[in-house]
Design a protein around this motif. Structure first.
Motif, PDB file in Angstrom:
ATOM      1  N   PRO A 168     -20.425  63.388  63.113  1.00 52.81           N
ATOM      2  CA  PRO A 168     -19.499  62.421  63.721  1.00 52.81           C
ATOM      3  C   PRO A 168     -19.230  61.223  62.806  1.00 52.81           C
ATOM      4  O   PRO A 168     -20.163  60.675  62.188  1.00 52.81           O
ATOM      5  N   ALA A 169     -17.976  60.829  62.704  1.00 52.04           N
ATOM      6  CA  ALA A 169     -17.616  59.644  61.929  1.00 52.04           C
ATOM      7  C   ALA A 169     -18.106  58.402  62.670  1.00 52.04           C
ATOM      8  O   ALA A 169     -17.774  58.196  63.842  1.00 52.04           O
ATOM      9  N   ARG A 170     -18.891  57.596  61.970  1.00 53.12           N
ATOM     10  CA  ARG A 170     -19.494  56.422  62.610  1.00 53.12           C
ATOM     11  C   ARG A 170     -18.919  55.115  62.076  1.00 53.12           C
ATOM     12  O   ARG A 170     -19.504  54.055  62.257  1.00 53.12           O
ATOM     13  N   ARG A 171     -17.790  55.217  61.397  1.00 58.56           N
ATOM     14  CA  ARG A 171     -17.097  54.032  60.883  1.00 58.56           C
ATOM     15  C   ARG A 171     -15.621  54.099  61.223  1.00 58.56           C
ATOM     16  O   ARG A 171     -15.043  55.180  61.317  1.00 58.56           O
ATOM     17  N   ASN A 172     -15.035  52.940  61.374  1.00 60.23           N
ATOM     18  CA  ASN A 172     -13.594  52.808  61.512  1.00 60.23           C
ATOM     19  C   ASN A 172     -13.148  51.940  60.350  1.00 60.23           C
ATOM     20  O   ASN A 172     -13.308  50.724  60.371  1.00 60.23           O
ATOM     21  N   SER A 186     -17.424  61.892  69.758  1.00 63.63           N
ATOM     22  CA  SER A 186     -18.472  61.082  70.376  1.00 63.63           C
ATOM     23  C   SER A 186     -19.791  61.856  70.408  1.00 63.63           C
ATOM     24  O   SER A 186     -19.827  63.085  70.318  1.00 63.63           O
ATOM     25  N   LEU A 187     -20.883  61.110  70.560  1.00 66.95           N
ATOM     26  CA  LEU A 187     -22.196  61.748  70.608  1.00 66.95           C
ATOM     27  C   LEU A 187     -22.319  62.658  71.830  1.00 66.95           C
ATOM     28  O   LEU A 187     -22.903  63.752  71.741  1.00 66.95           O
ATOM     29  N   ASP A 188     -21.769  62.233  72.953  1.00 62.68           N
ATOM     30  CA  ASP A 188     -21.813  63.078  74.148  1.00 62.68           C
ATOM     31  C   ASP A 188     -21.085  64.399  73.916  1.00 62.68           C
ATOM     32  O   ASP A 188     -21.550  65.462  74.350  1.00 62.68           O
TER      33      ASP A 188
END
Length: 391
Positions: A168-172, A186-188
């Motif tokens: 998952p991309a964790r930066r914007n 999302s993690l879910d």
């Protein structure tokens, strides 16, 4: 890299020029190189693009070895890419689980997809950024069993896939996203896939451990003492009976500590002649107790991740130091002793004390030819400074 720059790079002229350049040298006269390429008739945009790629290729050798010489990168893609030796271990999990077709959702520049394709697993990489997807397609072009789709990972139909890998991309842009609901996907969403298919989810090693679901395998991975990722594995991609793992990769090769769950700590004991600093993966996986029992070590204070022994031991899971002196944690006393010993090069480590090592170092006025390591910590709850030499 924007789309225009990428199109110039992907032209016959661009790829030919890139491959004709000598290996990037940070000490080279870049201005002269630019002038030479411009004099040869190449456009400013193309020159900038090929020089940027040449620089990225040089940096990528640390992650991809000789494969970097034929790959393309983006700055963010290289930074976030899995090291090839780690990606190979990811791929091996799917192979061992009997998985023959994997969806790599959020594939970036294609590092994990590369490793999967290399062991004859059919892989479809999905990437929402258009330029990054095109770069992944270029990097995977030699493999007939790999395809890349420019799409949103959450919109992919997973029918026909036997396993899934997600990063998952964790930066914007440059901003780190703290809320896992804002990650892409999302993690879910990622964990929900794990409930129905063999799945691996790559996360940052410092993630809140309360977010890790029950019944999965959580593996923290360090490379050359740098903790690079947490892998959360579901279904057949996880190993039976393994809930926590610390995988340590370095000059020694690959070594691993595993346990069903967090291991209980060992008893506190006296400070011995040797101090051991567990690898960060061992600390993150909370397997310090198992490590201590394996090397017959004891803890020196509650909640302090240092171990002590009376004799030197060999272990890939910790770095050892021989303690030469125990000093009061007093700046003036430490400064005086270091000057007496002629220590001019000092490595400072700290745990359990509220001290900024950089500010502390600035006050020591280090001079001399000798070197040492200084631990600022607690022993039996008391603040101390331990002067030591690496084993």
């Amino acid at each position: 890299m924007d789309a225009t720059e990428f199109r110039e790079l992907m032209s016959t002229e661009g790829l030919g020029l890139l491959d004709s350049l000598p290996p990037f040298d940070s000490q080279a006269d870049v201005v002269r190189t630019v002038a030479t390429l411009r004099k040869a008739g190449h456009s400013p945009g193309l020159v900038a693009a090929v020089l940027s790629q040449s620089k990225l290729r040089a940096r990528a050798v640390a992650k991809f070895g000789p494969f970097a010489e034929r790959m393309l990168f983006t700055e963010a893609g290289l930074e976030q890419a899995t090291r090839l030796k780690v990606a190979a271990l990811h791929a091996g999990r799917f192979r061992d689980a009997g998985v023959t077709r994997v969806a790599d959702l959020g594939c970036g520049i294609g590092a994990d997809a590369l490793a999967l394709a290399a062991i004859d697993i059919r892989v479809t990489g999905v990437e929402r950024d258009e330029v990054t997807a095109a770069i992944a397609a270029y990097n995977l072009a030699p493999f007939g069993n790999a395809t890349i789709e420019h799409a949103d990972a959450t919109a992919v139909d997973l029918d026909g896939f036997e396993g899934v890998y997600l990063d998952p991309a964790r930066r914007n842009d440059a901003r780190r996203l703290a809320d896992p609901a804002d990650w892409s996907p999302s993690l879910d969403f990622a964990f929900a896939i794990g409930e129905r298919l063999p799945t691996g989810v790559k996360l940052g090693p410092g993630i809140d451990r309360d977010l890790i679901p029950a019944g999965v395998e959580a593996q923290w991975v360090s490379v050359d003492r740098d903790v690079v990722e947490l892998g959360v594995w579901f279904g057949a991609a996880a190993r039976p009976g393994v809930g926590r793992s610390a995988l340590v990769i370095g000059d020694h090769g690959t070594a691993e500590l595993t346990a069903p769950a967090d291991s209980p700590d060992v008893e506190l004991g006296e400070l011995g002649e040797y101090l051991y600093e567990p690898d960060g993966a061992v600390i993150r996986a909370r397997l310090i107790g198992d490590l201590a029992r394996g090397i017959d070590a004891r803890m020196i204070s509650d909640q302090i991740a240092y171990l002590s022994t009376d004799a030197a031991v060999e272990t890939p899971f910790a770095v050892g130091f021989r303690i030469t002196e125990t000093l009061p944690l007093d700046e003036r006393a430490i400064k005086k002793r270091l000057q007496t010993l002629g220590i001019g090069t000092l490595e400072i480590k700290k745990r359990g004390v509220d001290i900024d090592p950089a500010q502390f170092r600035a006050k020591l006025s280090l001079k001399g030819n000798d070197k040492a390591t200084l631990f600022l910590t607690r022993v039996a709850g008391k603040r101390v400074a331990l002067l030591a030499q690496r084993v």
